[in-house]
Design a protein around this motif. Structure first.
Motif, PDB file in Angstrom:
ATOM      1  N   ALA A 277      -1.235   2.448  -5.705  1.00  0.00           N
ATOM      2  CA  ALA A 277      -2.354   3.005  -6.453  1.00  0.00           C
ATOM      3  C   ALA A 277      -3.645   2.992  -5.645  1.00  0.00           C
ATOM      4  O   ALA A 277      -4.483   3.892  -5.760  1.00  0.00           O
ATOM      5  N   ALA A 278      -3.808   1.960  -4.792  1.00  0.00           N
ATOM      6  CA  ALA A 278      -5.044   1.818  -4.025  1.00  0.00           C
ATOM      7  C   ALA A 278      -5.052   2.624  -2.732  1.00  0.00           C
ATOM      8  O   ALA A 278      -6.122   2.900  -2.173  1.00  0.00           O
ATOM      9  N   ALA A 279      -3.881   3.013  -2.250  1.00  0.00           N
ATOM     10  CA  ALA A 279      -3.766   3.647  -0.934  1.00  0.00           C
ATOM     11  C   ALA A 279      -4.716   4.830  -0.720  1.00  0.00           C
ATOM     12  O   ALA A 279      -5.333   4.940   0.351  1.00  0.00           O
ATOM     13  N   PRO A 280      -4.893   5.743  -1.671  1.00  0.00           N
ATOM     14  CA  PRO A 280      -5.775   6.892  -1.405  1.00  0.00           C
ATOM     15  C   PRO A 280      -7.244   6.534  -1.263  1.00  0.00           C
ATOM     16  O   PRO A 280      -8.025   7.348  -0.754  1.00  0.00           O
ATOM     17  N   TYR A 281      -7.628   5.330  -1.693  1.00  0.00           N
ATOM     18  CA  TYR A 281      -9.051   5.006  -1.783  1.00  0.00           C
ATOM     19  C   TYR A 281      -9.534   3.956  -0.785  1.00  0.00           C
ATOM     20  O   TYR A 281     -10.742   3.790  -0.612  1.00  0.00           O
ATOM     21  N   LEU A 282      -8.626   3.250  -0.144  1.00  0.00           N
ATOM     22  CA  LEU A 282      -9.037   2.201   0.785  1.00  0.00           C
ATOM     23  C   LEU A 282      -9.573   2.802   2.075  1.00  0.00           C
ATOM     24  O   LEU A 282      -9.066   3.820   2.566  1.00  0.00           O
ATOM     25  N   ARG A 283     -10.594   2.183   2.629  1.00  0.00           N
ATOM     26  CA  ARG A 283     -11.281   2.706   3.810  1.00  0.00           C
ATOM     27  C   ARG A 283     -11.262   1.697   4.956  1.00  0.00           C
ATOM     28  O   ARG A 283     -10.910   0.523   4.768  1.00  0.00           O
ATOM     29  N   ASP A 284     -11.645   2.142   6.125  1.00  0.00           N
ATOM     30  CA  ASP A 284     -11.664   1.288   7.307  1.00  0.00           C
ATOM     31  C   ASP A 284     -12.492   0.027   7.061  1.00  0.00           C
ATOM     32  O   ASP A 284     -13.613   0.101   6.541  1.00  0.00           O
ATOM     33  N   GLY A 285     -11.923  -1.113   7.422  1.00  0.00           N
ATOM     34  CA  GLY A 285     -12.667  -2.361   7.367  1.00  0.00           C
ATOM     35  C   GLY A 285     -12.704  -3.058   6.023  1.00  0.00           C
ATOM     36  O   GLY A 285     -13.134  -4.216   5.951  1.00  0.00           O
ATOM     37  N   GLN A 286     -12.290  -2.395   4.952  1.00  0.00           N
ATOM     38  CA  GLN A 286     -12.230  -3.086   3.667  1.00  0.00           C
ATOM     39  C   GLN A 286     -11.203  -4.215   3.749  1.00  0.00           C
ATOM     40  O   GLN A 286     -10.153  -4.068   4.386  1.00  0.00           O
ATOM     41  N   ILE A 287     -11.500  -5.334   3.120  1.00  0.00           N
ATOM     42  CA  ILE A 287     -10.592  -6.474   3.137  1.00  0.00           C
ATOM     43  C   ILE A 287      -9.846  -6.538   1.809  1.00  0.00           C
ATOM     44  O   ILE A 287     -10.466  -6.575   0.743  1.00  0.00           O
ATOM     45  N   VAL A 288      -8.534  -6.523   1.884  1.00  0.00           N
ATOM     46  CA  VAL A 288      -7.692  -6.687   0.697  1.00  0.00           C
ATOM     47  C   VAL A 288      -7.031  -8.050   0.813  1.00  0.00           C
ATOM     48  O   VAL A 288      -6.227  -8.290   1.712  1.00  0.00           O
ATOM     49  N   LEU A 289      -7.374  -8.956  -0.093  1.00  0.00           N
ATOM     50  CA  LEU A 289      -6.855 -10.322  -0.048  1.00  0.00           C
ATOM     51  C   LEU A 289      -5.884 -10.543  -1.205  1.00  0.00           C
ATOM     52  O   LEU A 289      -6.263 -10.482  -2.372  1.00  0.00           O
ATOM     53  N   LEU A 290      -4.624 -10.773  -0.870  1.00  0.00           N
ATOM     54  CA  LEU A 290      -3.614 -11.076  -1.877  1.00  0.00           C
ATOM     55  C   LEU A 290      -3.699 -12.559  -2.207  1.00  0.00           C
ATOM     56  O   LEU A 290      -3.573 -13.408  -1.330  1.00  0.00           O
ATOM     57  N   HIS A 291      -3.925 -12.845  -3.473  1.00  0.00           N
ATOM     58  CA  HIS A 291      -4.189 -14.218  -3.896  1.00  0.00           C
ATOM     59  C   HIS A 291      -3.252 -14.605  -5.033  1.00  0.00           C
ATOM     60  O   HIS A 291      -3.586 -14.411  -6.202  1.00  0.00           O
ATOM     61  N   PRO A 292      -2.052 -15.134  -4.660  1.00  0.00           N
ATOM     62  CA  PRO A 292      -1.554 -15.383  -3.312  1.00  0.00           C
ATOM     63  C   PRO A 292      -0.668 -14.246  -2.812  1.00  0.00           C
ATOM     64  O   PRO A 292      -0.321 -13.345  -3.569  1.00  0.00           O
ATOM     65  N   GLY A 293      -0.268 -14.347  -1.540  1.00  0.00           N
ATOM     66  CA  GLY A 293       0.620 -13.341  -0.968  1.00  0.00           C
ATOM     67  C   GLY A 293       2.079 -13.600  -1.302  1.00  0.00           C
ATOM     68  O   GLY A 293       2.900 -12.707  -1.271  1.00  0.00           O
ATOM     69  N   ARG A 294       2.382 -14.843  -1.614  1.00  0.00           N
ATOM     70  CA  ARG A 294       3.757 -15.291  -1.803  1.00  0.00           C
ATOM     71  C   ARG A 294       4.564 -15.040  -0.538  1.00  0.00           C
ATOM     72  O   ARG A 294       4.073 -15.257   0.542  1.00  0.00           O
ATOM     73  N   THR A 295       5.802 -14.556  -0.637  1.00  0.00           N
ATOM     74  CA  THR A 295       6.646 -14.476   0.558  1.00  0.00           C
ATOM     75  C   THR A 295       6.516 -13.107   1.211  1.00  0.00           C
ATOM     76  O   THR A 295       7.073 -12.122   0.721  1.00  0.00           O
ATOM     77  N   CYS A 296       5.724 -13.038   2.285  1.00  0.00           N
ATOM     78  CA  CYS A 296       5.536 -11.810   3.072  1.00  0.00           C
ATOM     79  C   CYS A 296       4.855 -10.704   2.269  1.00  0.00           C
ATOM     80  O   CYS A 296       5.116  -9.513   2.481  1.00  0.00           O
ATOM     81  N   GLY A 297       3.957 -11.093   1.389  1.00  0.00           N
ATOM     82  CA  GLY A 297       3.267 -10.105   0.566  1.00  0.00           C
ATOM     83  C   GLY A 297       2.385  -9.172   1.359  1.00  0.00           C
ATOM     84  O   GLY A 297       2.342  -7.965   1.096  1.00  0.00           O
ATOM     85  N   ALA A 298       1.655  -9.703   2.358  1.00  0.00           N
ATOM     86  CA  ALA A 298       0.770  -8.857   3.156  1.00  0.00           C
ATOM     87  C   ALA A 298       1.566  -7.824   3.943  1.00  0.00           C
ATOM     88  O   ALA A 298       1.132  -6.673   4.103  1.00  0.00           O
ATOM     89  N   ILE A 299       2.731  -8.220   4.426  1.00  0.00           N
ATOM     90  CA  ILE A 299       3.583  -7.291   5.179  1.00  0.00           C
ATOM     91  C   ILE A 299       4.053  -6.164   4.268  1.00  0.00           C
ATOM     92  O   ILE A 299       4.023  -4.982   4.637  1.00  0.00           O
ATOM     93  N   GLU A 300       4.486  -6.509   3.057  1.00  0.00           N
ATOM     94  CA  GLU A 300       4.920  -5.478   2.111  1.00  0.00           C
ATOM     95  C   GLU A 300       3.752  -4.573   1.727  1.00  0.00           C
ATOM     96  O   GLU A 300       3.899  -3.344   1.678  1.00  0.00           O
ATOM     97  N   PHE A 301       2.594  -5.154   1.454  1.00  0.00           N
ATOM     98  CA  PHE A 301       1.431  -4.378   1.029  1.00  0.00           C
ATOM     99  C   PHE A 301       1.048  -3.370   2.104  1.00  0.00           C
ATOM    100  O   PHE A 301       0.804  -2.191   1.815  1.00  0.00           O
ATOM    101  N   ALA A 302       0.998  -3.812   3.363  1.00  0.00           N
ATOM    102  CA  ALA A 302       0.642  -2.918   4.463  1.00  0.00           C
ATOM    103  C   ALA A 302       1.672  -1.803   4.631  1.00  0.00           C
ATOM    104  O   ALA A 302       1.318  -0.651   4.919  1.00  0.00           O
ATOM    105  N   GLN A 303       2.936  -2.139   4.429  1.00  0.00           N
ATOM    106  CA  GLN A 303       3.986  -1.129   4.545  1.00  0.00           C
ATOM    107  C   GLN A 303       3.847  -0.055   3.467  1.00  0.00           C
ATOM    108  O   GLN A 303       3.975   1.142   3.736  1.00  0.00           O
TER     109      GLN A 303
END
Length: 211
Positions: free
Chosen positions: A27-53
């Motif tokens: 849902a957020a993909a069309p709106y995120l811009r360069d340098g914005q920080i997205v912090l998963l709180h918490p990421g759990r198991t490899c959450g940041a990797i999945e989110f970036a993918q």
């Protein structure tokens, strides 16, 4: 409107169960811009990797910094709709960004609000150190009878972690000696047991991300 919520935001904290990370990312993909920080709180198991993918899969136009906390900063419990009980704030919570070279930038952006965050190294460390992926299912299995009898009406960490349940092994440390793909773990009561290391053939089928 998620587009309006993200517009102009420097830090975006995503506080949902890990099963919701994919939907939020899409849902957020069309709106995120360069340098914005997205912090998963918490990421759990490899959450940041999945989110970036998922951002890549949805052709995100920007290059946000995706980061994750190793665990939830609050020791808390849901006590009903719109009602959470916070027992305490944890003193130290590892955090890592993807890539890890952005760790300092994320910590600098969030430290004035959450000084408890510390450099967690990288998202593999914060992801694989998610003790909940092992700790929670173990306690649940050991309390299966009580869960059925009380329909879950008991204190998970207080009533559920009885002396008989405290055999639960801790996660292996990188320094633990290994023998034939197995690692020794020191137990709370001084006993030892073995668990397969993360590189042994026995664990190759267990690498799906816990929800």
């Amino acid at each position: 409107n998620i587009g309006e919520a993200l517009e102009g935001a420097h830090v975006v904290m995503v506080v949902v169960p890990s099963s919701g990370h994919r939907d939020i990312a899409a849902a957020a993909a069309p709106y995120l811009r360069d340098g914005q920080i997205v912090l998963l709180h918490p990421g759990r198991t490899c959450g940041a990797i999945e989110f970036a993918q998922v951002l890549r899969e949805n052709n995100c136009p920007g290059k946000p910094i995706v980061a994750e906390a190793e665990t939830f900063i609050y020791a808390s419990r849901s006590e009903g709709p719109s009602h959470a009980r916070i027992f305490r704030i944890k003193e130290s919570v590892p955090l890592a960004a993807l890539p890890a070279t952005k760790n300092r930038a994320v910590l600098d952006a969030i430290h004035h609000v959450y000084p408890q965050y510390i450099d967690g190294g990288n998202v593999l460390k914060t992801g694989l150190n998610n003790m909940g992926a092992v700790f929670h299912p173990t306690i649940t299995l050991l309390n299966a009878g009580w869960i059925e009898t009380t329909h879950g009406d008991f204190e998970f960490y207080i009533d559920g972690v009885s002396p008989a349940a405290q055999w639960h092994p801790r996660l292996a440390s990188a320094r633990a000696p290994a023998w034939n793909g197995w690692r020794w773990h020191t137990m709370p009561a001084g006993r030892t047991c073995t668990m397969p290391s993360t590189t042994s053939p026995a664990t190759t089928a267990l690498r799906r991300r816990p929800r």
